[in-house]
Design an enzyme around this catalytic site. Structure first.
Site, PDB file in Angstrom:
ATOM      1  N   ASP A  28      -2.178   3.100  13.986  1.00 30.12           N
ATOM      2  CA  ASP A  28      -2.308   3.418  12.661  1.00 30.12           C
ATOM      3  C   ASP A  28      -3.488   4.647  13.704  1.00 30.12           C
ATOM      4  OD1 ASP A  28      -2.573   1.213  11.584  1.00 30.12           O
ATOM      5  OD2 ASP A  28      -1.576   2.292   9.742  1.00 30.12           O
TER       6      ASP A  28
ATOM      7  N   GLN B 215      -1.142  -8.859   4.012  1.00 33.45           N
ATOM      8  CA  GLN B 215       1.033  -8.127   5.726  1.00 33.45           C
ATOM      9  C   GLN B 215       1.239  -8.690   5.806  1.00 33.45           C
ATOM     10  OE1 GLN B 215      -2.012  -6.266   4.495  1.00 33.45           O
ATOM     11  NE2 GLN B 215      -1.220  -3.625   4.041  1.00 33.45           N
TER      12      GLN B 215
ATOM     13  N   GLY C 192       2.510   1.054   6.597  1.00 35.38           N
ATOM     14  CA  GLY C 192       2.861   0.925   8.015  1.00 35.38           C
ATOM     15  C   GLY C 192       3.298   2.780   8.468  1.00 35.38           C
TER      16      GLY C 192
END
Ligand code: MRU
Length: 363
Positions: A242, A201, A50
């Site tokens: 991201d 995830q 993350g």
């Protein structure tokens, strides 16, 4: 607004404890990081993952490196170490911003005037500041997101992708933080959590967080989102980021881009929830974002997860012929034109354009 109790990163009396996310949800185990190399290992091997959590772990990695020294490193020695750290995972920009943020505290022209103790204290303070800042930003962006939904308690159906919760951040989360805050605001939620192939995830981490929080949710495979949007009322898709380029193109976990296309087709609002630390104003558009390529094994087998002794955590679970080549890009880029809005700690950016991003983030 409530803060989640899940803590992936804990710093206590100079010791960094990381919740090992490789083996969740089956096993709760921790990695004690004593050196920067331990932090690089933890980031590369996805003990911690993350974008915000990676950056915070990197900042503590710098603190651990300096703590282990008895003499002040030359600036070039320090920079060499920071480059090693930066290489651990390439797509999220947060880690680079953290490294630059640390260096900015010790300007090159004054480097000679700092003592080792100054660097040590400065690095620890900076990492602790990052922890606090990320949590506050997540709480702020989640509060801002409430304006996108009805004021009165409503029944809301949300699709999310990957893990963007307390496990991916200093706490609360970005996209999953918004979901938490919508629940806290009294809305009655149903969340559809994409499993997020290949690293899962969504299945392993988001499903776990949603269960822990008692938020009603279904786990779905990534290819079910189209059917769900065509057959049920979906109020929004909310994902994390991201790296966001100057024009709003957004890199996020692989599978985000097709989800955005399906959302556009069905007229479902598609939101990215992210803090300023995901912005990369140095690049013009998404084509300049480096995409991390991971091991083929993550695609050809379900048994890629290893325990601390390197043994498969699940059974081998081979799902492809031996020797079959596989592609494993870990992220994709969603063009700004498919994003309804970017939810940030400074407000909502919509429509997603270069000038709107600059207006909100101009210092
Ligand atoms: O490979 P991962 O698990 O580090 O990827 C995580 C994501 O893509 C998240 O959506 C992103 O980092 C935002 S987390 C707040």
């Amino acid at each position: 607004m409530q803060e989640s109790g899940l803590k992936p990163i804990l710093w206590k009396e100079g010791t960094l404890t990381l919740l090992d996310q490789r083996v969740l949800p089956g096993v709760t185990s921790f990695l004690i990081a004593k050196t920067m190399e331990d932090c690089i290992f933890a980031i590369r091997e996805m003990v911690v993952r993350g974008a915000p959590a990676i950056a915070i772990t990197g900042a503590f990695g710098i603190a651990l490196y300096l703590k282990g020294l008895t003499a002040k490193p030359s600036l070039s020695e320090l920079k060499k170490k920071l480059d090693e750290l930066l290489e651990s995972r390439p797509t999220a920009v947060n880690l680079r911003l953290a490294i630059e943020g640390f260096l900015a505290r010790f300007p090159e022209t004054e480097y000679n005037t700092f003592r080792l103790e100054d660097l040590q204290r400065g690095a620890e303070k900076f990492a602790l500041f990052m922890l606090e800042e990320d949590l506050n930003n997540n709480l702020a962006l989640s509060k801002n997101a409430l304006s996108l939904f009805p004021k009165n308690p409503s029944s809301l159906n949300i699709i999310t992708h990957c893990n963007t919760g307390a496990l991916a951040t200093a706490g609360h989360g970005t996209a999953l933080g918004v979901i938490r805050s919508l629940r806290d605001a009294g809305h009655s939620l149903t969340v559809y959590a994409d499993e997020t192939r290949p690293y899962l995830q969504g299945a392993r981490l988001t499903a776990w967080e949603l269960k822990e929080e008692g938020i009603p949710a279904y786990l779905i495979t990534d290819n079910m989102a189209g059917w769900i949007m065509s057959s049920r009322k979906i109020d929004a898709v909310i994902v994390g980021a991201d790296r966001i380029a100057s024009n709003g193109d957004t890199a996020n976990k692989i599978g985000t881009y097709p989800l955005a296309i399906v959302a556009k087709h069905h007229g479902v609002p598609f939101y990215v929830a992210a803090t300023e630390k995901s912005m990369d104003f140095r690049i013009q558009d998404g084509s300049q974002i480096p995409i991390e390529m991971r091991k083929e094994e993550e695609v050809t087998a379900f048994g890629f997860l290893r325990d601390e002794n390197g043994k498969p955590f699940l059974s081998e679970g081979i799902i492809a012929p031996k020797g079959m080549p596989a592609l494993n890009p870990s992220f994709d880029v969603t063009p700004a034109s498919l994003i309804t809005g970017i939810i940030t700690e400074r407000g909502i950016i919509s429509p997603v354009t270069k000038s709107n991003l600059e207006k909100v983030f101009a210092a």
